[in-house]
Design an enzyme around this catalytic site. Structure first.
Site, short mmCIF file in Angstrom:
data_model
loop_
_atom_site.label_atom_id
_atom_site.label_comp_id
_atom_site.label_asym_id
_atom_site.label_seq_id
_atom_site.Cartn_x
_atom_site.Cartn_y
_atom_site.Cartn_z
CE LYS A 97 -4.39 -1.67 1.61
NZ LYS A 97 -5.57 -1.46 2.43
CE LYS A 144 -8.86 -7.61 -4.02
NZ LYS A 144 -9.70 -7.30 -2.87
CE LYS A 198 -14.73 -1.00 -0.40
NZ LYS A 198 -13.54 -1.62 0.23
P1 ADP Z 1 -11.62 -3.61 -2.09
O1 ADP Z 1 -10.52 -4.29 -2.85
O2 ADP Z 1 -12.85 -3.45 -2.91
O3 ADP Z 1 -11.15 -2.33 -1.43
P2 ADP Z 1 -11.43 -4.71 0.52
O4 ADP Z 1 -9.96 -4.94 0.40
O5 ADP Z 1 -11.91 -3.55 1.35
O6 ADP Z 1 -12.04 -4.60 -0.94
O7 ADP Z 1 -12.12 -6.05 1.03
C1 ADP Z 1 -13.30 -6.09 1.79
C2 ADP Z 1 -13.76 -7.53 1.81
O8 ADP Z 1 -14.26 -7.91 0.51
C3 ADP Z 1 -12.65 -8.53 2.13
O9 ADP Z 1 -13.21 -9.56 2.95
C4 ADP Z 1 -12.26 -9.10 0.80
O10 ADP Z 1 -11.74 -10.41 0.88
C5 ADP Z 1 -13.57 -9.06 0.02
N1 ADP Z 1 -13.32 -8.85 -1.40
C6 ADP Z 1 -12.87 -7.71 -1.97
N2 ADP Z 1 -12.75 -7.84 -3.31
C7 ADP Z 1 -13.12 -9.11 -3.60
C8 ADP Z 1 -13.22 -9.85 -4.82
N3 ADP Z 1 -12.89 -9.31 -5.99
N4 ADP Z 1 -13.66 -11.13 -4.77
C9 ADP Z 1 -14.00 -11.68 -3.57
N5 ADP Z 1 -13.92 -11.05 -2.39
C10 ADP Z 1 -13.49 -9.77 -2.39
NA NA Z 2 -8.68 -2.92 -0.97
#
Ligand code: ADP
Ligand code: NA
Length: 328
Positions: free
Chosen positions: A114, A197, A200
């Site tokens: 990060k 993946k 957001k």
């Molecule tokens: P983002 O990448 O959207 O910021 P976060 O890192 O805040 O997501 O993750 C929040 C939750 O959502 C975590 O438990 C993460 O494992 C799940 N998550 C985020 N993106 C995915 C994805 N593409 N597929 C499955 N689970 C996800």
């Molecule tokens: Na994230």
């Protein structure tokens, strides 16, 4: 017997959850409510480890709460709360920081990832100690289980080590949490780049819960597919089509195998059209419920205040014991 206690959190770092958050996390949170004692936190303290705008954060915290409620988190069955409303998190975090080695904290790979853009020197100390605050989030509730994806395993390991270290130094106090491996954790991939993946932080290829449905339909229509024309489930060879099948299966309820049989002799366009429709059918009532919660922010704040009160009762008890044990 008491139900095992689960703690999980989500950051209010966007104006909408993307559908991977639902599939990979929130969907399971909803299910766990009927078998476990559940604590779910909107982790706004974690959201200020990078530069932020106060009004945007306030709005996103409410919108996150509205989405969780709309998706089925039931404030009667779960303790749903905003992290900054429970001072015990930071109170415990300080004690845990004093038990964490500098080298140990330096080995957390997410900090390295990060902070990569601005460099370590320009990152906040809060971003560096983030995993220790996360340990406090978990240990303050004496959680037995923490739902974790692959990316969070190292942080949970730190939480376990800190609990064990505290216990061996000051006597048994903290529950050592176990990872809760989510069943069939479908990972959702970016629509424009189906080997990454969905996130957001990459909005071009994400399907957002609160986005205008016309925008989402367009994103699905232009999703990157694979060479060839057959609709088969082959995540290695055909990641784009497989991702669309995974999503359709989730919203349509039918297993992927059954879906594939139904597409014999049909093309990618049909699959995309069906997914856009199934997605819309899922999202429309959720968007309506979110809008309803957001028309009455006072009521929403009241739900969160009650959640915080319940959370404080549990977390304050842990902090009292911890402070007593360390000699305060
Ligand atoms: P983002 O990448 O959207 O910021 P976060 O890192 O805040 O997501 O993750 C929040 C939750 O959502 C975590 O438990 C993460 O494992 C799940 N998550 C985020 N993106 C995915 C994805 N593409 N597929 C499955 N689970 C996800
Ligand atoms: Na994230």
């Amino acid at each position: 017997a008491a139900r095992p206690r689960v703690l999980s959190g989500i950051q209010p770092t966007a104006d909408s959850f993307q559908i991977g958050n639902y599939v990979g996390a929130i969907r399971q949170w909803v299910e766990l409510q009927s078998t476990h004692e559940t604590f779910y936190s909107i982790v706004d303290l974690h959201a200020i480890t990078v530069e932020h705008d106060p009004e945007v954060l306030r709005r996103r915290t409410r919108v996150a709460a509205a989405q969780l409620l709309a998706l089925g988190i039931d404030p009667q069955r779960s303790t749903l709360f905003v992290q900054s409303q429970v001072p015990a998190h930071t109170q415990l975090s300080w004690v845990l920081e004093c038990l964490t080695g500098f080298g140990e904290a330096s080995r957390m790979t997410q900090f390295k990832d990060k902070s990569a853009k601005g460099g370590v020197d320009r990152s906040s100390v809060g971003l560096f100690t983030y995993p220790i605050l996360q340990a406090a989030d978990i240990l303050a509730y004496q959680a037995n289980l923490v739902p974790v994806g692959e990316d969070q395993r190292q942080h949970l390991e730190l939480s376990r080590n800190l609990a064990q270290r505290f216990n061996s130094r000051f006597g048994r106090t903290l529950t050592v949490p176990e990872p809760y491996i989510l069943k069939e954790t479908a990972k959702i991939y970016d629509l424009t780049q189906p080997t990454a993946k969905m996130s957001k932080s990459a909005p071009a290829g994400s399907l957002d819960l609160l986005a205008d449905l016309k925008v989402s339909t367009k994103k699905i229509r232009s999703a990157v597919t694979d060479t060839g024309r057959d609709i088969v489930f082959d995540p290695e060879g055909k990641p784009g089509v497989s991702n669309l099948l995974t999503l359709l299966s989730i919203f349509d309820g039918r297993p992927v195998g059954e879906l594939v049989d139904g597409y014999a002799g049909r093309g990618y366009g049909d699959l995309k059209k069906d997914l856009a429709e199934a997605f819309a059918a899922f999202v429309e009532p959720v968007q309506a419920a979110v809008a309803e919660y957001l028309t009455d922010p006072a009521q929403l704040d009241l739900i969160l205040a009650k959640g915080a009160e319940r959370a404080r009762a549990v977390a304050d008890a842990t902090v009292s014991t911890v402070y007593e044990k360390v000699g305060f």
